[in-house]
Design a protein around this motif. Structure first.
Motif, PDB file in Angstrom:
ATOM      1  N   ASN A  64       0.819  -1.220   0.000  1.00 57.15           N
ATOM      2  CA  ASN A  64       0.000   0.000   0.000  1.00 57.15           C
ATOM      3  C   ASN A  64       0.849   1.264   0.000  1.00 57.15           C
ATOM      4  N   ARG A 645      -0.161   8.011  -2.810  1.00 57.88           N
ATOM      5  CA  ARG A 645      -0.530   6.828  -3.586  1.00 57.88           C
ATOM      6  C   ARG A 645      -2.043   6.663  -3.507  1.00 57.88           C
ATOM      7  N   GLY A 647      -5.593   4.602  -5.558  1.00 54.85           N
ATOM      8  CA  GLY A 647      -6.019   3.665  -6.583  1.00 54.85           C
ATOM      9  C   GLY A 647      -7.306   2.982  -6.221  1.00 54.85           C
ATOM     10  N   GLU A 649      -9.229  -1.073  -6.261  1.00 60.85           N
ATOM     11  CA  GLU A 649      -9.062  -2.521  -6.355  1.00 60.85           C
ATOM     12  C   GLU A 649     -10.376  -3.140  -6.801  1.00 60.85           C
ATOM     13  N   TYR A 656      -3.179   1.645  -9.530  1.00 55.82           N
ATOM     14  CA  TYR A 656      -2.763   2.683  -8.584  1.00 55.82           C
ATOM     15  C   TYR A 656      -1.940   3.748  -9.310  1.00 55.82           C
TER      16      TYR A 656
END
Length: 700
Positions: A64, A645, A647, A649, A656
């Motif tokens: 992560n 960061r 993104g 899923e 990401y």
């Protein structure tokens, strides 16, 4: 300052201890959902039950945060840094004021799957398919042996699975950065024989411009590795774990900038004419055997490493157009090169009691054999061709040495519950190190040996569920050794320290809030530091007579809302030189010291639909002033790194976007003033500028 640090630590502990009853009572140590389990003391324990300041990062956290190297992992730990410099794969770990130096043992024990990595070229590893990383702060010599003065870094790769699974990951970023990794795992013969095969590849075009050559000085042509692992369980009590890893690399090296101003806050690009590069390969083999005897488990860990690296680079770090007078004003340019060959074989045998009885114990023995061959040359540079190093007529320095050492150790540790909530721990280790150096040019041989006893005593008190207090006395030992043949300081002494530490760990609000902290004081004798004599191409290690280091560490983790996790930490490292051969340095801070550092992380995971989950993460790291030399004349200003960061899923697939060093902070990861570079100009090793890109990941 010391009084303020003690008040901070004790005051924080008092706030959380006040509501607790302090009479003896049974304290539950059973693992519950959400608990972090570590093996820092060679047995599985809850992180909050271990009386050591530990930063534990599991595989999910690493993913992560976009962490792909050991250097990036350590950057999330205050009072610790992992700087790049010198050759490719060469690193400088500093933890609690103890720092890495060239051609010597590291200041922390660096262990991968139970096998110590003993050379600085082994410490910057690519992280892929990792179960967790445990970063232990403070001397861990009783269990981890020599070189664990500052702490220990324990990397545990993922075990093979009993069902077929796999993953694939690809990243593309600016600077033509490409990083990929993939893995496959599953059973070969039911649950009796399991396998895991994984690998990683890295390419980087570079972002740091060479103002003279017009290319990028920080390129990575390729850096790949392939790892295979097989776990066999022939019986219920016997487990055999075999691992092999091979890697190959070619990348930029020694891309120092010549800093004519002598100011460590003057950030300039490299301007050398002779291209710097390094290439090599490494092979790592590990065999681990566990035998459960019922009352205890016997473990054997055998490790072997074979590493080779060839390095070529500029020596004056200038060019004939802008600096026609050349190195030292002698009228010519100069180049350098090193050829390194390293082989290590280690064997550890230990027995650890099973269960959570009132008396818990472990004991073991350890052996390490190292062969390290180093050929260092300096040459007159006539045409910017690194191959000039093979022309004997152009050499003005030629050193070739073969070093070997045999290290032996025996260790034991006992934990005894005086009361149900009061534990006394005693550890003891004896290390012996025999060193042998052969000067292959002159045919001269030198031998010496070092030995040290490393005791550790800890008293741990758990006044109530979720709260722990501890006090520790521990020691550390880093072996001495030989410098290169025919240098001004032929040998350097062993470094030893005594550490006094008091700390606490607390979990509150149904484990939604965790607060850990410690105060430490270290008395260091024969502090090791490093400098260069460029005129003879000599890298020299010397000693500072006595150093005091003290500091405070405080770490907070909170989960105030579902899906939201906040964490922050601060650390201080206040060092003072108390005795030295140079009286002018007395009272100064030690080299590479950062008195204050901190970090903050925030991660939020939220369901967007029934099948899509959104993820956003921020990591901020603050590095205070950095004192580069023992004279404290060159100090780098504080700087901050901000990484983002985000993104989504989609079940087994994730996409990401990321950026690192968003604010494009400028800094040097290594700065060498003229006093310590041996040159007539200071040198700076530029930190990586802003990077950004996209990453895709799939698992099955």
């Amino acid at each position: 300052m010391l009084r303020d640090q003690i008040r901070l630590l004790l005051g924080t502990a008092a706030v959380f201890a006040a509501p607790f009853q302090v009479h003896a009572q049974a304290v539950d140590t059973a693992v519950q959902p959400g608990d972090i389990v570590v093996t820092a003391q060679q047995r599985s324990e809850r992180l909050q039950d271990v009386p050591i300041q530990i930063q534990a990062l599991n595989g999910t956290t690493l993913q992560n945060a976009g962490i792909r190297t050991s250097a990036e992992a350590l950057s999330l730990t205050p009072n610790a840094s992992f700087d790049q410099g010198n050759t490719y794969k060469s690193t400088f770990i500093t933890m609690r004021g103890l720092t890495q130096i060239n051609n010597a043992d590291p200041p922390v024990a660096f262990v991968i799957d139970g096998v110590p990595q003993t050379d600085q070229t082994q410490l910057d590893v690519n992280l892929y398919d990792v179960e967790r990383i445990e970063i232990l702060k403070g001397p861990q010599g009783a269990l981890y042996g020599r070189n664990a003065e500052g702490g220990a870094i324990n990397i545990v790769t993922r075990l093979p699975s009993d069902r077929l699974e796999g993953f694939g990951d690809i990243l593309y970023g600016n600077g033509n950065q490409i990083i990929g990794s993939a893995g496959l795992s599953g059973p070969l013969a039911g649950d009796k024989l399991l396998f895991r095969l994984d690998g990683t590849y890295r390419h980087f075009g570079g972002l740091i411009d060479n103002s003279f050559r017009g290319d990028h000085s920080d390129f990575v042509d390729h850096d790949w590795s392939l790892r295979g692992r097989v776990v066999a369980k022939p019986t219920e009590t016997l487990t055999i774990d075999l691992r092999a890893e091979y890697g190959d690399f070619r990348a930029a090296s020694n891309y120092y900038s010549a800093v004519f101003s002598g100011n460590p806050n003057d950030y300039v690009n490299p301007q050398f004419n002779l291209p710097g590069f390094a290439y090599g390969h490494n092979l790592n083999l590990t065999a681990k055997i566990d035998l459960d005897l019922g009352f205890a488990t016997v473990t054997s860990i055998t490790g072997h490493t074979d590493l080779k690296q060839t390095n070529r680079a500029d020596l004056d770090y200038r060019n004939p157009v802008d600096s026609p007078s050349g190195i030292f004003g002698l009228g010519f340019q100069a180049g350098q090169g090193q050829d390194l060959g390293l082989k290590t074989t280690s064997q550890e045998l230990r027995i650890v009691s099973n269960g959570h009885e009132r008396l818990r114990w472990l004991a073991g023995v350890y052996y390490l054999h190292t062969d390290r061959d180093l050929h260092t040359r300096a040459f007159v540079d006539l045409d910017s061709d690194p191959n000039q190093i093979d022309n004997p007529a152009l050499l003005f320095a030629n050193k070739q040495e073969s070093n070997s050492n045999n290290a032996y150790a025996a260790f034991a540790q006992v934990d005894f519950d005086i009361l149900s909530n009061l534990t006394l721990t005693g550890g003891l280790r004896y290390d012996e190190d025999h060193r042998n150096q052969l000067d292959l040019i002159a045919g001269l041989r030198r031998k010496t040996s070092f030995h040290h006893v490393q005791p550790k005593v800890t008293l741990t008190y758990k006044p109530t569920q979720g709260f722990l207090l501890y006090a520790t006395y521990s020691t550390g030992f880093r072996s001495g050794g030989f410098n290169a043949p025919d240098v001004s300081i032929p040998m350097f002494d062993a470094e030893t320290l005594q550490n006094y530490e008091a700390g606490f760990k607390a979990q509150l609000l149904d484990r939604k809030l965790t607060i850990n902290g410690a105060y430490y004081f270290e008395n260091v004798k024969n502090y090791q530091y490093f400098f260069v004599d460029a005129a003879t191409a000599s890298q020299i290690i010397a000693n500072i007579g006595r150093v005091h280091i003290q500091g405070v560490e405080l770490e907070v983790t909170a989960r105030p809302l579902p899906g939201l996790e906040l964490s922050g930490a601060v650390g201080t490292t206040l060092s003072k030189i108390k005795a030295d051969a140079d009286p002018a340095d007395i009272g100064n801070r030690t080299p590479r010291t950062i008195p204050f550092s901190s970090n903050l992380s925030a991660q939020y995971s939220v369901p967007l639909t029934d099948t899509v989950t959104g993820l956003a993460r921020l990591d901020w790291q603050h590095f205070g002033k950095k004192y580069w030399g023992a004279d404290n004349a060159q100090v780098q200003d504080p700087y901050d790194l901000l990484n983002l960061r985000a993104g989504a899923e989609f079940g087994r697939f994730g996409l990401y976007f990321f950026t690192k060093n968003l604010l494009n902070a400028k800094y040097y990861t290594e700065y060498v003033p003229t006093k310590y570079s041996g040159l007539d100009v200071a040198l700076g090793y530029r930190g990586r500028p802003r990077t950004y890109g996209v990453e895709a990941r799939v698992k099955f």
